[in-house]
Design a protein around this motif. Structure first.
Motif, short mmCIF file in Angstrom:
data_model
loop_
_atom_site.label_atom_id
_atom_site.label_comp_id
_atom_site.label_asym_id
_atom_site.label_seq_id
_atom_site.Cartn_x
_atom_site.Cartn_y
_atom_site.Cartn_z
N ALA A 74 25.55 25.28 57.77
CA ALA A 74 26.14 25.66 56.47
C ALA A 74 27.48 26.37 56.68
N GLY A 75 27.55 27.25 57.67
CA GLY A 75 28.80 27.96 57.95
C GLY A 75 29.89 27.03 58.43
N VAL A 76 29.51 26.10 59.29
CA VAL A 76 30.47 25.13 59.80
C VAL A 76 30.93 24.21 58.67
N ALA A 77 30.01 23.84 57.79
CA ALA A 77 30.38 22.98 56.65
C ALA A 77 31.38 23.68 55.73
N GLY A 78 31.18 24.99 55.51
CA GLY A 78 32.12 25.73 54.68
C GLY A 78 33.50 25.79 55.29
N LEU A 79 33.55 25.99 56.60
CA LEU A 79 34.83 26.02 57.31
C LEU A 79 35.48 24.64 57.28
N ARG A 80 34.67 23.62 57.48
CA ARG A 80 35.21 22.25 57.45
C ARG A 80 35.75 21.90 56.06
N ALA A 81 35.04 22.33 55.01
CA ALA A 81 35.50 22.06 53.64
C ALA A 81 36.85 22.71 53.41
N TYR A 82 37.02 23.92 53.92
CA TYR A 82 38.31 24.61 53.78
C TYR A 82 39.41 23.82 54.50
N LEU A 83 39.16 23.41 55.74
CA LEU A 83 40.16 22.65 56.49
C LEU A 83 40.46 21.31 55.83
N ASP A 84 39.43 20.66 55.28
CA ASP A 84 39.65 19.40 54.56
C ASP A 84 40.54 19.62 53.34
N MET A 85 40.32 20.73 52.62
CA MET A 85 41.13 21.04 51.45
C MET A 85 42.59 21.25 51.85
N VAL A 86 42.80 22.00 52.92
CA VAL A 86 44.17 22.24 53.40
C VAL A 86 44.82 20.92 53.80
N TRP A 87 44.07 20.09 54.52
CA TRP A 87 44.60 18.80 54.98
C TRP A 87 44.91 17.89 53.79
N ASP A 88 44.03 17.86 52.79
CA ASP A 88 44.27 17.03 51.60
C ASP A 88 45.54 17.46 50.88
N ARG A 89 45.75 18.76 50.78
CA ARG A 89 46.97 19.27 50.14
C ARG A 89 48.21 18.90 50.95
N ALA A 90 48.12 18.98 52.26
CA ALA A 90 49.25 18.63 53.11
C ALA A 90 49.60 17.15 52.96
N LEU A 91 48.57 16.30 52.93
CA LEU A 91 48.82 14.86 52.77
C LEU A 91 49.41 14.56 51.39
N ALA A 92 48.93 15.25 50.36
CA ALA A 92 49.46 15.04 49.01
C ALA A 92 50.93 15.47 48.96
N ALA A 93 51.26 16.58 49.59
CA ALA A 93 52.65 17.04 49.62
C ALA A 93 53.53 16.06 50.37
N PHE A 94 53.01 15.52 51.47
CA PHE A 94 53.78 14.54 52.24
C PHE A 94 54.01 13.28 51.40
N ALA A 95 52.97 12.81 50.71
CA ALA A 95 53.11 11.62 49.87
C ALA A 95 54.13 11.85 48.76
N ALA A 96 54.09 13.02 48.14
CA ALA A 96 55.04 13.34 47.08
C ALA A 96 56.46 13.37 47.63
N ALA A 97 56.63 13.94 48.80
CA ALA A 97 57.97 14.01 49.41
C ALA A 97 58.46 12.62 49.77
N ALA A 98 57.57 11.75 50.27
CA ALA A 98 57.96 10.39 50.62
C ALA A 98 58.34 9.61 49.36
N GLU A 99 57.59 9.76 48.27
CA GLU A 99 57.91 9.08 47.03
C GLU A 99 59.23 9.57 46.45
N SER A 100 59.48 10.87 46.55
CA SER A 100 60.71 11.43 46.06
C SER A 100 61.91 10.90 46.86
N GLU A 101 61.69 10.76 48.15
CA GLU A 101 62.74 10.24 49.05
C GLU A 101 63.05 8.77 48.69
N GLU A 102 62.01 7.98 48.40
CA GLU A 102 62.19 6.57 48.06
C GLU A 102 62.94 6.40 46.73
#
Length: 104
Positions: A74-102
């Motif tokens: 359960a503790g590892v799952a909570g930590l993993r969920a946090y890291l997944d959330m951070v990673w999802d936000r980073a990917l969304a920001a990258f996608a937005a920046a790439a679309e803006s660049e295009e």
């Protein structure tokens, strides 16, 4: 916003604690067994395990006169969920920046 368990990040920041966690992740271990595999004393191992337990990364149980530690899923799952959330936000920001660049 969802609540994530992030205490594990700080707990795993210490190299010896990380080594202990990685050993426990391979299977349940007693303090003495861990101390034999590491260059630190049993009391030091116990202190590191206390921090890992408070961070929600390990749990312990009495087995005879010993305390045996194992990873807390359960503790590892909570930590993993946090890291997944951070990673999802980073990917969304990258996608937005790439679309803006295009569109420029």
């Amino acid at each position: 916003m969802a609540t994530y368990r992030t205490e594990g990040l700080g707990a795993l920041g210490d190299p010896m604690r990380r080594a202990i966690f990685e050993l426990v992740a391979t299977g349940p271990r007693a303090v003495g067994e861990l101390a034999r595999q590491l260059p630190i004393s049993r009391p030091a191992v116990s202190q590191h395990l206390k921090v890992l337990k408070e961070a929600g990364l390990v749990v312990d149980e009495a087995v005879g006169a010993r305390r045996v530690y194992r990873v807390d899923p359960a503790g590892v799952a909570g930590l993993r969920a946090y890291l997944d959330m951070v990673w999802d936000r980073a990917l969304a920001a990258f996608a937005a920046a790439a679309e803006s660049e295009e569109s420029s």
